[in-house]
Enzyme design. Structure first.
Site, PDB file in Angstrom:
ATOM      1  N   ARG A 111       1.895  14.309  13.355  1.00 17.80           N
ATOM      2  CA  ARG A 111       2.579  13.896  12.134  1.00 17.80           C
ATOM      3  C   ARG A 111       2.981  15.139  11.341  1.00 17.80           C
ATOM      4  NH1 ARG A 111      -0.462   8.484  10.042  1.00 17.80           N
ATOM      5  NH2 ARG A 111       1.531   8.117   9.063  1.00 17.80           N
TER       6      ARG A 111
ATOM      7  N   CYS B  39      -4.152   7.999   9.885  1.00 22.95           N
ATOM      8  CA  CYS B  39      -4.441   7.479  11.214  1.00 22.95           C
ATOM      9  C   CYS B  39      -3.916   8.411  12.290  1.00 22.95           C
ATOM     10  CB  CYS B  39      -3.809   6.103  11.390  1.00 22.95           C
ATOM     11  SG  CYS B  39      -4.689   4.806  10.523  1.00 22.95           S
TER      12      CYS B  39
ATOM     13  N   ASP C 278       4.909  -0.007  12.107  1.00 27.01           N
ATOM     14  CA  ASP C 278       3.633  -0.544  11.617  1.00 27.01           C
ATOM     15  C   ASP C 278       3.415  -2.000  12.035  1.00 27.01           C
ATOM     16  OD1 ASP C 278       3.075   1.856  10.473  1.00 27.01           O
ATOM     17  OD2 ASP C 278       3.104   1.181   8.396  1.00 27.01           O
TER      18      ASP C 278
ATOM     19  N   ARG D 259      -8.686   0.269   5.064  1.00 25.39           N
ATOM     20  CA  ARG D 259      -7.810   1.236   4.401  1.00 25.39           C
ATOM     21  C   ARG D 259      -6.557   0.556   3.845  1.00 25.39           C
ATOM     22  NH1 ARG D 259      -6.169   6.075   8.013  1.00 25.39           N
ATOM     23  NH2 ARG D 259      -4.764   6.085   6.260  1.00 25.39           N
TER      24      ARG D 259
ATOM     25  N   LYS E  58       0.827  -1.215   0.000  1.00 25.77           N
ATOM     26  CA  LYS E  58       0.000   0.000   0.000  1.00 25.77           C
ATOM     27  C   LYS E  58       0.859   1.261   0.000  1.00 25.77           C
ATOM     28  CE  LYS E  58      -1.622   1.716   3.999  1.00 25.77           C
ATOM     29  NZ  LYS E  58      -1.479   3.132   4.326  1.00 25.77           N
ATOM     30  N   ASN E  59       1.832   1.312   0.886  1.00 26.88           N
ATOM     31  CA  ASN E  59       2.585   2.560   1.033  1.00 26.88           C
ATOM     32  C   ASN E  59       3.490   2.849  -0.158  1.00 26.88           C
ATOM     33  OD1 ASN E  59       1.283   3.074   3.400  1.00 26.88           O
ATOM     34  ND2 ASN E  59       2.967   2.429   4.742  1.00 26.88           N
TER      35      ASN E  59
END
Ligand code: UD1
Length: 435
Positions: A126, A121, A309, A401, A26-27
């Site tokens: 951040r 999230c 993560d 997500r 995903k990232n």
């Protein structure tokens, strides 16, 4: 949104056994689709995960005129030649963190970008100061007005940039913008995560000149034009790691396919330390656990350290181990929100500052809990799979997500997990129906 009304109902207690296929990262995909607008030619991206974050990103790109053609579930063709404005502002884009990649991509190509401050999230503050610092070093003027980051430049000129913290997002963003700047850029103290390397490889496939990705010094020679390519996204290290822990906590035996074992080394090493058997193949890894897990110490760090993560998944495993463990979260300060939920399932954990002190218990019992964020949500699913009885997890849109077909993949491994519309009343009969 209808998805927000869904929840998982899990009947835990049985081991996961079998094989699971891991999707694209995903990232990495989020940055790659953003970068694909930097050429006027059509880019074909394969192994695209079909998850909410990437779909939101593609929709946002369409809203500024990018042509997005889904060839099949995991292949997308993108053509950015028709971008009509550089001001992206859809309600959904505000919710995803990776919206910031459109800044680097648009600024690199059009020398202008207006993108809302990133959401994502709530795992801690951040900041984007390092992104901004990088863009400014390349010659852009950057301001934040009314929640919108506005960046523009007459031209971008390569620069020597020293990152104050190791940041994946800023490293990738600067790499993208610098790919179309004049002259040479050097990023020092760069992030080394697999998806940084993947995005660099993608940019190079489009004709950019990026060297050193995967080390902490990245050198970029700007080019004036990028071209079409076909590119396959790397496997998702975090999805793979999540299934590895699912096997471990359920005392299962799972072959996790379509992975790059090298990317999983810090996770494999921890699982071995806590008593799992790990077998590595060329593009698969097998995780088996037969005995109660052992305690250990974990500190999250930038790659190749233990990934933040993967911290909640480890927390679940250690909460079931035979002794006292600690987890220190050094990347994001707000990543222990799953602990309260875990405690309600019977875990014995105390959080002080950025450290969780975990005294292992023999088992969890099912509870009605909710997913506090993406990775914590996935970790709680694993907890539910290991627990005796029924666990209901609300707010699973967080999990959706970043995990494609999570429940389907788990069911194939023997998990008793169902998605239920929240309007349906969860009764004992429902629980029995899936057991
Ligand atoms: C990305 C991932 C996220 C992962 C994280 C760390 C995406 C969409 N998200 O997030 O899943 O948990 O990497 O591997 O790819 N920082 C600053 N200033 C900045 C940027 C970051 O101080 O300008 C700090 C952050 O607060 C954090 C650390 O740097 O403490 C690392 O953040 P970063 O690597 O940038 O994470 P993200 O790109 O947000």
């Amino acid at each position: 949104m209808s998805e927000e009304k869904e929840r998982y109902v899990i009947n835990g207690g049985n081991p996961l056994v079998g094989e699971v296929e891991i999707g694209g990262a995903k990232n990495a995909a989020l940055a790659i689709v953003a970068a694909s607008i930097m050429t006027d030619e059509t880019v074909s991206i394969e192994n695209m995960p079909d998850v909410r974050d990437t779909n939101v990103m593609l929709e946002a790109m369409q809203s500024i005129g990018v042509n997005v053609d889904r060839i099949d579930r995991h292949t997308v063709k993108i053509n950015g030649s028709m971008v009509k404005n550089v001001n992206i502002d859809t309600e959904s884009i505000r919710k995803i963190r990776a919206s910031y990649y459109l800044m680097g991509a648009l600024l690199g190509k059009y020398k202008r970008a207006e993108v809302p401050l990133p959401g994502g999230c709530d795992i801690g503050s951040r900041p984007i100061d390092q992104h901004v610092k990088g863009f400014r070093a390349l010659g852009a003027t950057v301001s934040i007005e009314g929640g919108i980051v506005k960046a523009s430049a007459e031209k971008l000129v390569g620069a020597h940039i020293y990152m104050d913290v190791v940041t994946v997002g800023a490293t990738i963003n600067i790499m993208m913008a610098a790919s179309m700047a004049e002259g040479k850029t050097i990023i020092e103290n760069a992030a080394k995560e697999p998806h940084v390397v993947d995005v660099a490889n993608f940019l190079n496939s489009m004709g950019a000149n990026v060297k050193g990705a995967g080390t902490d010094i990245i050198r970029i020679s700007g080019v004036s034009k990028l071209k079409k390519c076909t590119y396959s996204v790397i496997p998702d290290q975090i999805e793979a790691g999540t299934f590895m822990y699912a096997a471990a906590v359920t005392k299962g035996d799972v072959l996790i396919k379509n992975v790059i074992p090298k990317h999983l080394e810090s996770i494999s090493a921890k699982l071995i330390e806590i008593g799992c058997q790990i077998q590595e193949f060329d593009d698969a890894v097998r995780v088996a656990a037969t005995k109660r897990l052992r305690p250990t110490q974990i500190k999250t760090l930038p790659y190749p350290g233990y990934p933040t993560d993967m911290q909640p998944q480890a927390g679940v495993a250690l909460a079931l181990s035979d002794g006292v463990s600690t987890i220190t979260e050094s990347i994001f300060e707000n990543r222990f929100k799953y602990i309260d939920e875990l405690v309600s399932m019977g875990a014995n954990v105390r959080v002080e500052g950025n450290t969780a002190f975990i005294e292992g218990v023999e088992g969890f019992s099912g509870a009605h809990i909710k997913a506090p964020d993406l990775r914590a949500g996935a970790a709680l699913v694993i907890a539910g799979l290991a627990a005796e009885g029924c666990t209901v997890i609300d707010d699973i849109y967080y999990i959706q997500r970043g995990y494609e077909d999570f429940d389907i993949k788990l069911r194939k491994l023997g998990a008793r997990i169902e998605v239920e519309k929240i309007s349906e009343k969860v009764t004992k009969a429902n629980f029995k129906a899936i057991s």
